[in-house]
Design a protein around this motif. Structure first.
Motif, PDB file in Angstrom:
ATOM      1  N   ARG A 121       0.838  -1.204   0.000  1.00 54.08           N
ATOM      2  CA  ARG A 121       0.000   0.000   0.000  1.00 54.08           C
ATOM      3  C   ARG A 121       0.870   1.250   0.000  1.00 54.08           C
ATOM      4  N   LEU A 122       1.923   1.239   0.811  1.00 58.37           N
ATOM      5  CA  LEU A 122       2.828   2.400   0.826  1.00 58.37           C
ATOM      6  C   LEU A 122       3.457   2.609  -0.546  1.00 58.37           C
ATOM      7  N   ALA A 123       3.892   1.520  -1.165  1.00 60.44           N
ATOM      8  CA  ALA A 123       4.533   1.639  -2.487  1.00 60.44           C
ATOM      9  C   ALA A 123       3.565   2.269  -3.489  1.00 60.44           C
ATOM     10  N   ASP A 124       2.287   1.856  -3.428  1.00 60.29           N
ATOM     11  CA  ASP A 124       1.283   2.442  -4.331  1.00 60.29           C
ATOM     12  C   ASP A 124       1.116   3.937  -4.063  1.00 60.29           C
ATOM     13  N   HIS A 125       1.006   4.277  -2.791  1.00 59.75           N
ATOM     14  CA  HIS A 125       0.848   5.697  -2.433  1.00 59.75           C
ATOM     15  C   HIS A 125       2.071   6.508  -2.878  1.00 59.75           C
ATOM     16  N   PHE A 126       3.249   5.972  -2.615  1.00 58.46           N
ATOM     17  CA  PHE A 126       4.474   6.712  -2.942  1.00 58.46           C
ATOM     18  C   PHE A 126       4.574   6.956  -4.452  1.00 58.46           C
ATOM     19  N   ALA A 127       4.149   5.967  -5.226  1.00 61.88           N
ATOM     20  CA  ALA A 127       4.248   6.100  -6.683  1.00 61.88           C
ATOM     21  C   ALA A 127       3.345   7.229  -7.193  1.00 61.88           C
ATOM     22  N   LYS A 128       2.260   7.491  -6.447  1.00 63.84           N
ATOM     23  CA  LYS A 128       1.297   8.502  -6.904  1.00 63.84           C
ATOM     24  C   LYS A 128       1.528   9.890  -6.287  1.00 63.84           C
ATOM     25  N   LEU A 129       2.321   9.959  -5.238  1.00 64.75           N
ATOM     26  CA  LEU A 129       2.468  11.238  -4.526  1.00 64.75           C
ATOM     27  C   LEU A 129       3.277  12.242  -5.362  1.00 64.75           C
ATOM     28  N   PRO A 130       2.693  13.402  -5.672  1.00 63.90           N
ATOM     29  CA  PRO A 130       3.454  14.394  -6.443  1.00 63.90           C
ATOM     30  C   PRO A 130       4.702  14.833  -5.659  1.00 63.90           C
ATOM     31  N   HIS A 131       5.824  14.983  -6.353  1.00 66.84           N
ATOM     32  CA  HIS A 131       7.084  15.283  -5.663  1.00 66.84           C
ATOM     33  C   HIS A 131       7.002  16.448  -4.678  1.00 66.84           C
ATOM     34  N   PRO A 132       6.343  17.566  -5.057  1.00 64.04           N
ATOM     35  CA  PRO A 132       6.353  18.692  -4.104  1.00 64.04           C
ATOM     36  C   PRO A 132       5.709  18.352  -2.769  1.00 64.04           C
ATOM     37  N   GLU A 133       4.799  17.397  -2.768  1.00 59.12           N
ATOM     38  CA  GLU A 133       4.128  17.064  -1.499  1.00 59.12           C
ATOM     39  C   GLU A 133       5.061  16.449  -0.468  1.00 59.12           C
ATOM     40  N   TRP A 134       6.128  15.828  -0.932  1.00 61.80           N
ATOM     41  CA  TRP A 134       7.103  15.260   0.003  1.00 61.80           C
ATOM     42  C   TRP A 134       7.732  16.341   0.886  1.00 61.80           C
ATOM     43  N   PHE A 135       7.691  17.562   0.387  1.00 62.26           N
ATOM     44  CA  PHE A 135       8.345  18.649   1.132  1.00 62.26           C
ATOM     45  C   PHE A 135       7.362  19.457   1.961  1.00 62.26           C
ATOM     46  N   GLN A 136       6.148  18.954   2.057  1.00 59.59           N
ATOM     47  CA  GLN A 136       5.163  19.604   2.912  1.00 59.59           C
ATOM     48  C   GLN A 136       5.209  18.995   4.306  1.00 59.59           C
ATOM     49  N   LYS A 137       4.532  19.645   5.203  1.00 57.58           N
ATOM     50  CA  LYS A 137       4.595  19.176   6.600  1.00 57.58           C
ATOM     51  C   LYS A 137       3.849  17.854   6.759  1.00 57.58           C
ATOM     52  N   HIS A 138       4.314  17.043   7.693  1.00 59.27           N
ATOM     53  CA  HIS A 138       3.591  15.808   7.962  1.00 59.27           C
ATOM     54  C   HIS A 138       2.481  16.071   8.969  1.00 59.27           C
ATOM     55  N   MET A 139       1.673  15.050   9.226  1.00 54.97           N
ATOM     56  CA  MET A 139       0.413  15.269   9.943  1.00 54.97           C
ATOM     57  C   MET A 139       0.569  15.413  11.453  1.00 54.97           C
ATOM     58  N   SER A 140       1.728  15.060  11.989  1.00 55.74           N
ATOM     59  CA  SER A 140       1.899  15.145  13.442  1.00 55.74           C
ATOM     60  C   SER A 140       2.583  16.451  13.828  1.00 55.74           C
ATOM     61  N   MET A 141       2.480  17.456  12.982  1.00 58.26           N
ATOM     62  CA  MET A 141       3.223  18.682  13.219  1.00 58.26           C
ATOM     63  C   MET A 141       2.308  19.876  12.997  1.00 58.26           C
ATOM     64  N   SER A 142       2.498  20.926  13.804  1.00 62.28           N
ATOM     65  CA  SER A 142       1.673  22.132  13.630  1.00 62.28           C
ATOM     66  C   SER A 142       2.264  23.010  12.520  1.00 62.28           C
TER      67      SER A 142
END
Lengths: 160, 160
Positions: free
Chosen positions: A104-125
């Protein structure tokens, strides 16, 4: 290739190669070997299988990729040490959860647009992220890769 | 902060935190504990101390940061398994080499201009790098961080 693409590729490459070698190791261990401790008095391989599965499954949540699938594993494999938590699911199911969580992670990673990797994660304000932009989704991937390498180093001790 | 600076900061942050925790662990182990195997029949902690030192020392070379300091460790800690190589240096010296190798890297890393992290490392041809630009100096740092995490996972098994 843009710098962004390049960096994501580097981080994913490290993640995938560790998943691959850990998966090969789990596949090579029999159910009996999974019940052995990696060193006397330490975690059994089956605990590490469940622990890594719970951590990888929870990455869906922290990366904002959707609902996680196996939250019931947390009380056994995250908040309890080995041999102290509630009863584990059968080994066969655990092996399947491990594979599915990683797929499931591999599927998600393949679809995630590159700029989103540089956005904040969900456990952070938003406020903390403004101060510490290096604590982004890609940093979660780097940390989890190191976490995987750490436990892989213990699991190889069971290899004959 | 530029994207380049951000990537370098993320990778260095992971490296430094692993160095710090591994260093704290080695410092907490007595010389006697260093002579213990991480699991029955496996590497002794002293071998891992020398092994990690040799690998970190050799990073100076592969990253083009200057001459390495302890090439004499390779035959003992890289090309021979534990208990099979030539005699080891005294533990006190090994502890010192470990600290010095990491300090030297920290000094080099602090001075390395960010764009250089995205250049090819020294064990790669120009031709291969043109095809695989993700195999740059920063990827060496990511790999070595995972390598460190892998052995750290084994060393913690000696903690009481």
């Amino acid at each position: 290739m843009s710098l962004e693409q390049l960096y994501v590729k580097m981080a994913l490459h490290a993640w995938e190669s560790h998943i691959k070698r850990t998966d090969a190791l789990f596949s090579s261990l029999t159910d009996e070997q999974l019940l052995q401790e990696v060193s006397p008095g330490r975690n059994r391989a089956i605990y590490l299988l469940g622990h890594l599965t719970a951590v990888h499954d929870s990455m869906c949540g922290i990366l904002g990729l959707g609902e996680r699938r196996y939250p019931q594993l947390d009380v056994i494999f995250l908040s309890s040490p080995d041999k102290a938590g509630p009863e584990m699911p059968p080994i066969k199911e655990l092996r399947q959860y491990w594979s599915e969580a990683n797929s499931r992670l591999a599927d998600h990673f393949a679809k995630l647009p590159h700029p989103e990797w540089f956005q904040k994660h969900m456990s952070m304000s938003e406020e903390d992220f403004a101060k510490e932009p290096h604590r982004n989704k890609l940093s979660v991937l780097l940390n989890r890769t190191n976490h995987l390498a750490y436990h892989f180093g213990q699991l190889v001790l069971l290899k004959k």
